[in-house]
Design a protein around this motif. Sequence first.
Motif, PDB file in Angstrom:
ATOM      1  N   GLU A 174      -9.081   4.767   1.264  1.00 21.45           N
ATOM      2  CA  GLU A 174      -9.355   3.810   0.186  1.00 21.45           C
ATOM      3  C   GLU A 174      -9.183   2.365   0.671  1.00 21.45           C
ATOM      4  O   GLU A 174      -9.980   1.492   0.346  1.00 21.45           O
ATOM      5  CB  GLU A 174      -8.437   4.055  -1.012  1.00 21.45           C
ATOM      6  N   PHE A 175      -8.138   2.142   1.455  1.00 19.15           N
ATOM      7  CA  PHE A 175      -7.849   0.802   1.986  1.00 19.15           C
ATOM      8  C   PHE A 175      -8.992   0.302   2.871  1.00 19.15           C
ATOM      9  O   PHE A 175      -9.302  -0.887   2.884  1.00 19.15           O
ATOM     10  CB  PHE A 175      -6.541   0.836   2.779  1.00 19.15           C
ATOM     11  N   ASN A 176      -9.614   1.218   3.593  1.00 20.53           N
ATOM     12  CA  ASN A 176     -10.689   0.833   4.521  1.00 20.53           C
ATOM     13  C   ASN A 176     -12.033   0.609   3.835  1.00 20.53           C
ATOM     14  O   ASN A 176     -12.990   0.223   4.493  1.00 20.53           O
ATOM     15  CB  ASN A 176     -10.830   1.882   5.633  1.00 20.53           C
ATOM     16  N   GLN A 177     -12.107   0.815   2.524  1.00 25.27           N
ATOM     17  CA  GLN A 177     -13.340   0.550   1.779  1.00 25.27           C
ATOM     18  C   GLN A 177     -13.465  -0.950   1.541  1.00 25.27           C
ATOM     19  O   GLN A 177     -12.468  -1.641   1.327  1.00 25.27           O
ATOM     20  CB  GLN A 177     -13.326   1.285   0.434  1.00 25.27           C
ATOM     21  N   PRO A 178     -14.685  -1.466   1.568  1.00 24.73           N
ATOM     22  CA  PRO A 178     -14.877  -2.901   1.283  1.00 24.73           C
ATOM     23  C   PRO A 178     -14.315  -3.259  -0.093  1.00 24.73           C
ATOM     24  O   PRO A 178     -14.484  -2.511  -1.053  1.00 24.73           O
ATOM     25  CB  PRO A 178     -16.402  -3.066   1.307  1.00 24.73           C
ATOM     26  N   GLY A 179     -13.604  -4.368  -0.126  1.00 23.74           N
ATOM     27  CA  GLY A 179     -13.071  -4.866  -1.388  1.00 23.74           C
ATOM     28  C   GLY A 179     -11.842  -4.139  -1.902  1.00 23.74           C
ATOM     29  O   GLY A 179     -11.523  -4.237  -3.083  1.00 23.74           O
ATOM     30  N   ALA A 180     -11.151  -3.415  -1.024  1.00 22.79           N
ATOM     31  CA  ALA A 180      -9.940  -2.709  -1.454  1.00 22.79           C
ATOM     32  C   ALA A 180      -8.924  -3.717  -1.994  1.00 22.79           C
ATOM     33  O   ALA A 180      -8.747  -4.801  -1.456  1.00 22.79           O
ATOM     34  CB  ALA A 180      -9.339  -1.922  -0.299  1.00 22.79           C
ATOM     35  N   SER A 181      -8.253  -3.326  -3.052  1.00 18.62           N
ATOM     36  CA  SER A 181      -7.327  -4.244  -3.717  1.00 18.62           C
ATOM     37  C   SER A 181      -5.969  -4.283  -3.026  1.00 18.62           C
ATOM     38  O   SER A 181      -5.642  -3.428  -2.203  1.00 18.62           O
ATOM     39  CB  SER A 181      -7.139  -3.815  -5.171  1.00 18.62           C
ATOM     40  N   GLU A 182      -5.166  -5.264  -3.429  1.00 10.47           N
ATOM     41  CA  GLU A 182      -3.791  -5.365  -2.940  1.00 10.47           C
ATOM     42  C   GLU A 182      -2.976  -4.163  -3.380  1.00 10.47           C
ATOM     43  O   GLU A 182      -2.056  -3.742  -2.681  1.00 10.47           O
ATOM     44  CB  GLU A 182      -3.144  -6.657  -3.452  1.00 10.47           C
ATOM     45  N   VAL A 183      -3.308  -3.598  -4.514  1.00  8.10           N
ATOM     46  CA  VAL A 183      -2.598  -2.426  -5.016  1.00  8.10           C
ATOM     47  C   VAL A 183      -2.807  -1.255  -4.053  1.00  8.10           C
ATOM     48  O   VAL A 183      -1.858  -0.525  -3.733  1.00  8.10           O
ATOM     49  CB  VAL A 183      -3.068  -2.063  -6.444  1.00  8.10           C
ATOM     50  N   ILE A 184      -4.021  -1.093  -3.553  1.00  2.00           N
ATOM     51  CA  ILE A 184      -4.312  -0.034  -2.582  1.00  2.00           C
ATOM     52  C   ILE A 184      -3.530  -0.293  -1.296  1.00  2.00           C
ATOM     53  O   ILE A 184      -2.892   0.615  -0.745  1.00  2.00           O
ATOM     54  CB  ILE A 184      -5.828   0.060  -2.283  1.00  2.00           C
ATOM     55  N   ARG A 185      -3.537  -1.519  -0.838  1.00  2.25           N
ATOM     56  CA  ARG A 185      -2.789  -1.878   0.377  1.00  2.25           C
ATOM     57  C   ARG A 185      -1.303  -1.571   0.204  1.00  2.25           C
ATOM     58  O   ARG A 185      -0.674  -0.980   1.076  1.00  2.25           O
ATOM     59  CB  ARG A 185      -2.989  -3.356   0.714  1.00  2.25           C
ATOM     60  N   ASP A 186      -0.769  -1.954  -0.942  1.00  7.92           N
ATOM     61  CA  ASP A 186       0.644  -1.694  -1.202  1.00  7.92           C
ATOM     62  C   ASP A 186       0.930  -0.191  -1.272  1.00  7.92           C
ATOM     63  O   ASP A 186       1.983   0.267  -0.828  1.00  7.92           O
ATOM     64  CB  ASP A 186       1.082  -2.382  -2.489  1.00  7.92           C
ATOM     65  N   GLY A 187      -0.025   0.562  -1.794  1.00 11.89           N
ATOM     66  CA  GLY A 187       0.111   2.017  -1.818  1.00 11.89           C
ATOM     67  C   GLY A 187       0.120   2.610  -0.422  1.00 11.89           C
ATOM     68  O   GLY A 187       0.868   3.559  -0.140  1.00 11.89           O
ATOM     69  N   VAL A 188      -0.705   2.057   0.463  1.00 10.60           N
ATOM     70  CA  VAL A 188      -0.713   2.497   1.866  1.00 10.60           C
ATOM     71  C   VAL A 188       0.665   2.280   2.482  1.00 10.60           C
ATOM     72  O   VAL A 188       1.220   3.171   3.136  1.00 10.60           O
ATOM     73  CB  VAL A 188      -1.800   1.753   2.681  1.00 10.60           C
ATOM     74  N   ILE A 189       1.231   1.119   2.240  1.00  6.10           N
ATOM     75  CA  ILE A 189       2.544   0.805   2.808  1.00  6.10           C
ATOM     76  C   ILE A 189       3.614   1.724   2.237  1.00  6.10           C
ATOM     77  O   ILE A 189       4.454   2.252   2.976  1.00  6.10           O
ATOM     78  CB  ILE A 189       2.880  -0.685   2.612  1.00  6.10           C
ATOM     79  N   GLN A 190       3.568   1.963   0.951  1.00 10.80           N
ATOM     80  CA  GLN A 190       4.576   2.847   0.353  1.00 10.80           C
ATOM     81  C   GLN A 190       4.431   4.271   0.870  1.00 10.80           C
ATOM     82  O   GLN A 190       5.431   4.918   1.205  1.00 10.80           O
ATOM     83  CB  GLN A 190       4.470   2.826  -1.166  1.00 10.80           C
ATOM     84  N   ARG A 191       3.218   4.760   0.997  1.00  7.99           N
ATOM     85  CA  ARG A 191       3.014   6.105   1.538  1.00  7.99           C
ATOM     86  C   ARG A 191       3.412   6.168   3.009  1.00  7.99           C
ATOM     87  O   ARG A 191       3.918   7.189   3.472  1.00  7.99           O
ATOM     88  CB  ARG A 191       1.579   6.555   1.325  1.00  7.99           C
ATOM     89  N   PHE A 192       3.200   5.081   3.730  1.00 10.22           N
ATOM     90  CA  PHE A 192       3.655   5.007   5.120  1.00 10.22           C
ATOM     91  C   PHE A 192       5.173   5.161   5.182  1.00 10.22           C
ATOM     92  O   PHE A 192       5.697   5.888   6.032  1.00 10.22           O
ATOM     93  CB  PHE A 192       3.228   3.681   5.759  1.00 10.22           C
ATOM     94  N   GLU A 193       5.879   4.469   4.282  1.00  8.20           N
ATOM     95  CA  GLU A 193       7.340   4.536   4.288  1.00  8.20           C
ATOM     96  C   GLU A 193       7.845   5.967   4.182  1.00  8.20           C
ATOM     97  O   GLU A 193       8.683   6.398   4.971  1.00  8.20           O
ATOM     98  CB  GLU A 193       7.918   3.695   3.143  1.00  8.20           C
ATOM     99  N   PHE A 194       7.329   6.724   3.213  1.00  3.69           N
ATOM    100  CA  PHE A 194       7.867   8.073   3.094  1.00  3.69           C
ATOM    101  C   PHE A 194       7.310   9.026   4.147  1.00  3.69           C
ATOM    102  O   PHE A 194       7.985   9.976   4.541  1.00  3.69           O
ATOM    103  CB  PHE A 194       7.829   8.636   1.667  1.00  3.69           C
ATOM    104  N   THR A 195       6.119   8.766   4.669  1.00  2.60           N
ATOM    105  CA  THR A 195       5.603   9.583   5.779  1.00  2.60           C
ATOM    106  C   THR A 195       6.449   9.355   7.021  1.00  2.60           C
ATOM    107  O   THR A 195       6.802  10.307   7.729  1.00  2.60           O
ATOM    108  CB  THR A 195       4.127   9.258   6.062  1.00  2.60           C
ATOM    109  N   TYR A 196       6.794   8.105   7.278  1.00  2.00           N
ATOM    110  CA  TYR A 196       7.641   7.784   8.430  1.00  2.00           C
ATOM    111  C   TYR A 196       9.002   8.484   8.311  1.00  2.00           C
ATOM    112  O   TYR A 196       9.490   9.087   9.280  1.00  2.00           O
ATOM    113  CB  TYR A 196       7.834   6.268   8.564  1.00  2.00           C
ATOM    114  N   GLU A 197       9.617   8.396   7.133  1.00  2.00           N
ATOM    115  CA  GLU A 197      10.921   9.024   6.926  1.00  2.00           C
ATOM    116  C   GLU A 197      10.842  10.531   7.168  1.00  2.00           C
ATOM    117  O   GLU A 197      11.706  11.110   7.830  1.00  2.00           O
ATOM    118  CB  GLU A 197      11.447   8.734   5.518  1.00  2.00           C
TER     119      GLU A 197
END
Length: 130
Positions: free
Chosen positions: A25-48
Amino acid sequence: MNSKFEAKLANFRNALQRLKEAVDEFNQPGASEVIRDGVIQRFEFTYELAWKTTKVYLEDLGIVDINSPKAVIREAYAQRLLGDEKNWLLMLKDRNMTSDMYKEEMTEEVAERISTLYIQEFEFLLQKLQ
């Protein structure tokens, strides 16, 4: 491997799948900040889940007394479970920063690294652990 490891591995696999969905979703043109923030949050728990699953795997091999993410990363690299130790140490640094990110450019840089670099590192680890 034990059932604790199997459960953690399943959780890691699911978290990685959800992270990949968010990155798509983040890599789609015009992705919102909400999508970006979701990527970061999902990264956090994937990393853990990644480092904690790896810790259990190493314990099952008889490698104990490694309790920090950095120690697990170093040992996992020594055991050839990780593709690039430098990427994982950068990932650790980014993970430690994510809860304190206020600058827009830093948030964007981390999201880009997740999308272009960290997903591949997670996939390599998952493949090794399976």
